[in-house]
Design a protein around this motif. Structure first.
Motif, PDB file in Angstrom:
ATOM      1  N   ALA A   1      -9.158   9.832   0.027  1.00 35.37           N
ATOM      2  CA  ALA A   1     -10.220   9.229   0.644  1.00 35.37           C
ATOM      3  C   ALA A   1     -10.415   9.995   1.937  1.00 35.37           C
ATOM      4  O   ALA A   1     -11.427  10.285   2.450  1.00 35.37           O
ATOM      5  CB  ALA A   1     -10.294   7.895   0.470  1.00 35.37           C
TER       6      ALA A   1
ATOM      7  N   GLU B   1     -15.526  -4.337  -0.524  1.00 35.91           N
ATOM      8  CA  GLU B   1     -15.099  -5.329  -1.692  1.00 35.91           C
ATOM      9  C   GLU B   1     -13.879  -4.969  -2.529  1.00 35.91           C
ATOM     10  O   GLU B   1     -13.308  -5.445  -3.313  1.00 35.91           O
ATOM     11  CB  GLU B   1     -16.280  -5.354  -2.694  1.00 35.91           C
ATOM     12  CG  GLU B   1     -17.625  -5.797  -2.249  1.00 35.91           C
ATOM     13  CD  GLU B   1     -18.264  -4.914  -1.451  1.00 35.91           C
ATOM     14  OE1 GLU B   1     -19.482  -5.418  -0.839  1.00 35.91           O
ATOM     15  OE2 GLU B   1     -18.077  -3.636  -1.344  1.00 35.91           O
ATOM     16  N   ARG B   2     -13.249  -3.612  -2.085  1.00 36.89           N
ATOM     17  CA  ARG B   2     -11.856  -3.215  -2.761  1.00 36.89           C
ATOM     18  C   ARG B   2     -10.760  -4.301  -2.475  1.00 36.89           C
ATOM     19  O   ARG B   2      -9.803  -4.295  -2.992  1.00 36.89           O
ATOM     20  CB  ARG B   2     -11.483  -1.820  -2.180  1.00 36.89           C
ATOM     21  CG  ARG B   2     -11.195  -1.991  -0.637  1.00 36.89           C
ATOM     22  CD  ARG B   2     -10.865  -0.264  -0.618  1.00 36.89           C
ATOM     23  NE  ARG B   2     -10.095  -0.223   0.838  1.00 36.89           N
ATOM     24  CZ  ARG B   2     -10.765  -0.051   1.903  1.00 36.89           C
ATOM     25  NH1 ARG B   2     -11.999   0.051   2.031  1.00 36.89           N
ATOM     26  NH2 ARG B   2      -9.944   0.115   3.148  1.00 36.89           N
ATOM     27  N   PHE B   3     -10.873  -5.216  -1.434  1.00 42.23           N
ATOM     28  CA  PHE B   3      -9.989  -6.149  -1.073  1.00 42.23           C
ATOM     29  C   PHE B   3      -9.986  -7.269  -1.847  1.00 42.23           C
ATOM     30  O   PHE B   3      -9.169  -8.333  -1.860  1.00 42.23           O
ATOM     31  CB  PHE B   3     -10.052  -6.512   0.454  1.00 42.23           C
ATOM     32  CG  PHE B   3      -9.697  -5.339   1.183  1.00 42.23           C
ATOM     33  CD1 PHE B   3      -8.378  -4.666   1.240  1.00 42.23           C
ATOM     34  CD2 PHE B   3     -10.663  -4.572   1.693  1.00 42.23           C
ATOM     35  CE1 PHE B   3      -8.064  -3.342   1.941  1.00 42.23           C
ATOM     36  CE2 PHE B   3     -10.244  -3.258   2.705  1.00 42.23           C
ATOM     37  CZ  PHE B   3      -9.036  -2.819   2.975  1.00 42.23           C
TER      38      PHE B   3
ATOM     39  N   GLN C   1      -1.210   4.484  -4.559  1.00 42.51           N
ATOM     40  CA  GLN C   1      -2.126   4.113  -3.312  1.00 42.51           C
ATOM     41  C   GLN C   1      -2.069   5.273  -2.064  1.00 42.51           C
ATOM     42  O   GLN C   1      -3.063   5.269  -1.633  1.00 42.51           O
ATOM     43  CB  GLN C   1      -1.901   2.861  -3.022  1.00 42.51           C
ATOM     44  CG  GLN C   1      -2.126   1.684  -4.002  1.00 42.51           C
ATOM     45  CD  GLN C   1      -1.837   0.313  -3.703  1.00 42.51           C
ATOM     46  OE1 GLN C   1      -0.845  -0.298  -3.804  1.00 42.51           O
ATOM     47  NE2 GLN C   1      -2.848  -0.255  -2.764  1.00 42.51           N
TER      48      GLN C   1
ATOM     49  N   VAL D   1     -13.381   0.762   6.244  1.00 40.64           N
ATOM     50  CA  VAL D   1     -14.658   0.326   5.362  1.00 40.64           C
ATOM     51  C   VAL D   1     -15.991   1.038   5.869  1.00 40.64           C
ATOM     52  O   VAL D   1     -16.335   0.944   6.838  1.00 40.64           O
ATOM     53  CB  VAL D   1     -14.717  -1.061   5.744  1.00 40.64           C
ATOM     54  CG1 VAL D   1     -15.932  -2.038   4.792  1.00 40.64           C
ATOM     55  CG2 VAL D   1     -13.523  -1.912   5.114  1.00 40.64           C
TER      56      VAL D   1
ATOM     57  N   ASP E   1      -4.216  -0.283   4.329  1.00 42.45           N
ATOM     58  CA  ASP E   1      -4.281   0.869   3.348  1.00 42.45           C
ATOM     59  C   ASP E   1      -4.535   2.118   3.990  1.00 42.45           C
ATOM     60  O   ASP E   1      -4.644   3.377   3.613  1.00 42.45           O
ATOM     61  CB  ASP E   1      -5.025   0.680   2.006  1.00 42.45           C
ATOM     62  CG  ASP E   1      -6.576   0.960   2.350  1.00 42.45           C
ATOM     63  OD1 ASP E   1      -6.784   0.553   3.319  1.00 42.45           O
ATOM     64  OD2 ASP E   1      -7.254   0.652   1.350  1.00 42.45           O
TER      65      ASP E   1
ATOM     66  N   ARG F   1     -15.338   0.859   0.151  1.00 40.36           N
ATOM     67  CA  ARG F   1     -15.915  -0.294   0.050  1.00 40.36           C
ATOM     68  C   ARG F   1     -15.410  -1.526   0.442  1.00 40.36           C
ATOM     69  O   ARG F   1     -14.340  -1.501   0.443  1.00 40.36           O
ATOM     70  CB  ARG F   1     -16.585  -0.524  -1.506  1.00 40.36           C
ATOM     71  CG  ARG F   1     -15.356  -0.835  -2.450  1.00 40.36           C
ATOM     72  CD  ARG F   1     -16.210  -0.934  -3.817  1.00 40.36           C
ATOM     73  NE  ARG F   1     -15.261  -1.346  -4.982  1.00 40.36           N
ATOM     74  CZ  ARG F   1     -14.305  -0.616  -5.253  1.00 40.36           C
ATOM     75  NH1 ARG F   1     -14.089   0.900  -4.981  1.00 40.36           N
ATOM     76  NH2 ARG F   1     -13.379  -1.218  -6.206  1.00 40.36           N
TER      77      ARG F   1
ATOM     78  N   ALA G   1     -17.088   4.964  -2.675  1.00 36.00           N
ATOM     79  CA  ALA G   1     -16.428   3.741  -3.475  1.00 36.00           C
ATOM     80  C   ALA G   1     -15.188   3.519  -2.887  1.00 36.00           C
ATOM     81  O   ALA G   1     -14.591   2.281  -3.008  1.00 36.00           O
ATOM     82  CB  ALA G   1     -16.427   4.301  -5.018  1.00 36.00           C
ATOM     83  N   PRO G   2     -14.570   4.556  -2.657  1.00 40.71           N
ATOM     84  CA  PRO G   2     -13.060   4.203  -2.073  1.00 40.71           C
ATOM     85  C   PRO G   2     -13.053   3.385  -0.782  1.00 40.71           C
ATOM     86  O   PRO G   2     -12.042   3.026  -0.329  1.00 40.71           O
ATOM     87  CB  PRO G   2     -12.354   5.442  -2.085  1.00 40.71           C
ATOM     88  CG  PRO G   2     -13.141   6.585  -2.700  1.00 40.71           C
ATOM     89  CD  PRO G   2     -14.313   6.266  -2.785  1.00 40.71           C
TER      90      PRO G   2
ATOM     91  N   ARG H   1     -22.020  -4.439  -1.313  1.00 46.58           N
ATOM     92  CA  ARG H   1     -22.658  -4.616  -2.578  1.00 46.58           C
ATOM     93  C   ARG H   1     -23.496  -5.630  -3.123  1.00 46.58           C
ATOM     94  O   ARG H   1     -24.742  -5.558  -3.280  1.00 46.58           O
ATOM     95  CB  ARG H   1     -21.322  -4.585  -3.606  1.00 46.58           C
ATOM     96  CG  ARG H   1     -21.777  -4.528  -4.981  1.00 46.58           C
ATOM     97  CD  ARG H   1     -20.543  -5.007  -5.987  1.00 46.58           C
ATOM     98  NE  ARG H   1     -19.754  -6.334  -5.675  1.00 46.58           N
ATOM     99  CZ  ARG H   1     -18.797  -6.508  -5.833  1.00 46.58           C
ATOM    100  NH1 ARG H   1     -17.857  -5.671  -6.211  1.00 46.58           N
ATOM    101  NH2 ARG H   1     -18.140  -7.624  -5.653  1.00 46.58           N
TER     102      ARG H   1
ATOM    103  N   SER I   1       0.799  -1.098  -0.034  1.00 46.45           N
ATOM    104  CA  SER I   1       0.003   0.078  -0.061  1.00 46.45           C
ATOM    105  C   SER I   1       0.826   1.442   0.018  1.00 46.45           C
ATOM    106  O   SER I   1       0.347   2.253  -0.135  1.00 46.45           O
ATOM    107  CB  SER I   1      -0.916   0.177   1.246  1.00 46.45           C
ATOM    108  OG  SER I   1      -1.719  -1.077   1.354  1.00 46.45           O
TER     109      SER I   1
END
Length: 416
Positions: free
Chosen positions: A112, A414-416, A105, A364, A360, A412, A409-410, A369, A100
Motif C-alpha cells: 500500500a 472502515e478497515r479497522f 500484514q 486513511v 499498521d 479505507r 481500498a487498503p 463508505r 500489525s
C-alpha cells in the motif's frame, strides 16, 4: 464550465502540508477550495525532519517488534517513551501495533505504501515548479549510519523489504562513508546510502508556498477552529466552526492527529494515536552534512536546513493534551554529539509536534463508505511530508471525478 455559484463547495479541514497539498490540486482544477487551518501550536508540518523518502515502505511494526518494545519503554532515554500515567490509555493502540507486525500484514502495508509513494519527489517538484520554489528541495540522497555489520544486520528485514519495492541503495564502508560525510564520528564504520531520496530545506516555508499557491489559483486559507462535521441524512451538509457553520458539498478531513475526534460522532472509530516528536534547531552547529543522516542506534534524523542544523526524532506516546517534555528534546543533543562529537549546541531552539500514527503505518485516504461527500487524508505518521504531495494529487483527482489509477481500498477508514 460551472459558474462559481454552481461549483460544489469543497472544505478542507486542516492546514498542514497534507491538507494544503490536497487543496492545491483542487485549486489547480478550478474548484476554489476553502482550507480551515486551526493553527494548532503543535501541528507537525513545520517541525518535521524534512526527509522525503519514497522508499520508506516498511511499516514501523516489523516482525520481532514485540521483543524490542518493552526494552525501549523501560529506558527513560530510549527512542520510545510512554509516561506511566498514559500506559493504560496507550495499551489498546500498542496491542494493535504489535498485531500489525505479522508477516502478511507487513507485506500488505508495504504494498500500500509503495503505491502511495510512487513518484513522490516528482509530485513535490510539480507543485514547487508551478510556485517558483524548487530551491526548497535538496536532491542529495539520504544516509543511514551504522557502527558495524552486526548493527546493520538488525535492519536486514526492513532493508530487504524496501529493496524488493525498488529502493536503490548502496552499502558503504568507512572510507566511502567518510568521502561523502568526513565529519561523521569514526565510531560509524558502515552506511546505507539512498541516492534517490531527497529532503526539504525548510518545511515551514514549504507550507507557506503551497498555501500561497492555493490562493493564487482561487482558493482560500482561513483560520478557524473546527468543532464538528454536520450531516443531513447520510451526506455532509456543513462544517461547524467557532465562527459559525460553513456549508459544504464535499469535506476533506486532513486534521492530522486531531482527525479521529471529528470522525467519532459519525460512528467511525479509528485507532489514531499521536506519536509526539521533538526537534532541536541549531543556528550554528559548526558542521554541515551534505544530506539527511540517520544513525541507526539513535533513531533520529540530522538534517541540514536553511536556518541551520535540525536534529529531529523521539517517539513519545502521551496524548494530544499534555505539554511538551523539554527533557525529551534535550536528549537529541546527545544523539547529535554521537555522530558529530565537535558539534556546537549553543543557541538551540526546541519544538514538539504531533505525528498522526495508525498501528499498521498505513494512512486513511479516500471517501467514507457510508457518508457521502466526506473524504479522508490523515494518519501518515512519520511520513507526512513524504506522503503529502502524492496524497494531494490522488485526492484532488478523485474528488474532481477523474478516477485516478489507484486503489483506495487498503487505505479505507472502515478497515479497522
Amino acid at each position: 464550465m460551472n459558474t462559481d455559484s454552481e461549483q460544489p463547495r469543497v472544505v478542507v479541514i486542516g492546514g498542514g502540508i497534507v491538507g494544503l497539498c490536497v487543496a492545491w490540486h483542487l485549486a489547480k482544477r478550478g474548484m476554489r477550495p476553502l482550507v480551515l487551518d486551526a493553527r494548532q501550536p503543535h501541528a507537525a508540518s513545520s517541525g518535521n525532519a524534512g526527509a522525503i523518502s519514497h522508499g520508506s515502505v516498511a511499516p514501523l511494526a516489523m516482525p520481532g517488534v514485540l521483543r524490542q518494545v518493552p526494552k525501549m519503554m523501560m529506558d527513560p532515554a530510549g527512542a520510545l517513551h510512554i509516561p506511566l500515567r498514559y500506559w493504560l490509555k496507550a495499551a489498546p493502540w500498542l496491542l494493535r501495533f504489535v498485531a500489525s507486525a505479522r508477516t502478511a500484514q507487513v507485506e500488505a502495508a508495504a504494498n500500500a505504501l509503495g503505491s502511495l509513494f510512487f513518484g513522490t519527489l516528482d509530485r513535490h517538484k510539480e507543485i514547487l515548479l508551478a510556485e517558483g520554489a524548487t530551491d526548497l528541495i535538496r536532491e542529495a540522497g539520504q544516509m543511514y549510519l551504522y557502527r558495524d555489520d552486526a548493527q546493520m544486520a538488525k535492519d536486514a528485514a526492513s532493508l530487504e523489504l524496501r529493496r524488493r519495492h525498488g529502493l536503490r541503495m548502496e552499502v558503504l564502508d568507512r572510507a566511502a562513508l567518510a568521502a561523502l560525510e568526513p565529519a561523521v564520528s569514526p565510531a560509524y564504520t558502515r552506511a546505507i546510502y539512498l541516492p534517490d531520496h531527497g529532503s526539504c530545506v525548510n518545511p515551514a516555508r514549504l507550507t507557506e508556498v503551497v498555501a500561497s499557491g492555493i490562493r493564487r489559483q482561487g482558493g482560500e486559507v482561513r483560520e478557524a477552529e473546527v468543532r464538528a462535521i454536520r450531516t443531513e441524512g447520510r451526506r455532509v451538509a456543513a462544517v461547524v466552526t467557532d465562527d459559525g457553520d460553513i456549508p459544504a458539498d464535499q469535506v476533506v478531513l486532513a486534521a492530522g492527529a486531531w482527525s479521529a475526534r471529528l470522525l467519532a460522532p459519525l460512528g467511525i472509530k479509528v485507532p489514531l494515536e499521536t506519536q509526539r516528536g521533538y526537534h532541536v534547531m541549531l543556528p550554528d552547529a559548526g558542521v554541515t552534512p551534505g544530506r539527511v543522516l540517520s544513525p541507526a542506534d539513535r533513531k533520529v534524523f540530522i538534517s541540514p536546513m536553511e536556518e541551520g542544523l535540525r536534529v529531529a526524532g523521539s517517539v513519545e506516546i502521551a496524548g494530544l493534551d499534555a505539554p511538551p517534555n523539554e527533557a525529551r528534546a534535550q536528549l537529541l543533543l546527545g544523539d547529535l554529539r554521537a555522530v558529530f562529537p565537535d558539534a556546537r549546541t549553543e543557541g538551540g531552539k526546541t519544538w514538539m509536534g504531533h505525528r498522526p500514527c495508525l498501528p499498521d503505518s498505513v494512512p486513511v485516504l479516500g471517501p467514507l463508505r457510508d457518508w457521502q461527500g466526506i473524504w479522508c487524508a490523515f494518519g501518515h505518521g512519520h511520513l507526512g511530508l513524504t506522503g503529502s504531495a502524492p496524497t494531494g494529487a490522488l485526492l484532488g483527482a478523485a474528488i474532481a471525478g477523474e478516477r485516478p489509477n489507484f486503489d483506495f481500498a487498503p487505505f479505507r477508514a472502515e478497515r479497522f
